[in-house]
Design a protein around this motif. Structure first.
Motif: not given
Length: 114
Positions: A5-18
């Motif tokens: 599934f695609p990741i679309k939410n900015n908070k999900d991206f930020l969580k991964l980066y962190k």
């Protein structure tokens, strides 16, 4: 059947980066984090520094197609984010695929070593 599934939410991206593990290659950076489910989630980001929209969309298509090639060989339950690194020349499909295989192997996401 494989589900990604695609990741679309900015908070999900930020969580991964962190919180995620990452590894850097010449054209791509891969962030990986376990998502405690039986599906993978994929995100692709390309900065505007990479180039105009035609170039950005081209690299996104190359990354998606390379991922599709390896999708059946991946463990389930991971969030994956590929970040395209800006560079002088545009990588071709075989270079992206080779680099993706290298990154996925490095971060131990394959079911068995290939």
């Amino acid at each position: 059947m494989i589900f990604t599934f695609p990741i679309k939410n900015n908070k999900d991206f930020l969580k991964l980066y962190k919180k995620g593990k990452f590894f850097v290659a010449k054209y791509l950076v891969l962030y990986v984090l376990s998502n405690n489910s039986n599906v993978n989630r994929l995100g692709i980001t390309v900065s505007k520094k990479f180039g105009k929209s035609v170039k950005r969309n081209r690299i996104k298509r190359l990354i998606k197609e390379s991922y599709r090639h390896f999708e059946s060989q991946l463990k389930q339950g991971f969030d994956l984010v590929f970040v395209a690194r800006s560079c002088e020349e545009m990588p071709n499909f075989s270079e992206v695929k080779k680099e993706m295989k290298y990154l996925l192997r490095k971060l131990e996401v394959f079911k068995e070593d290939i």
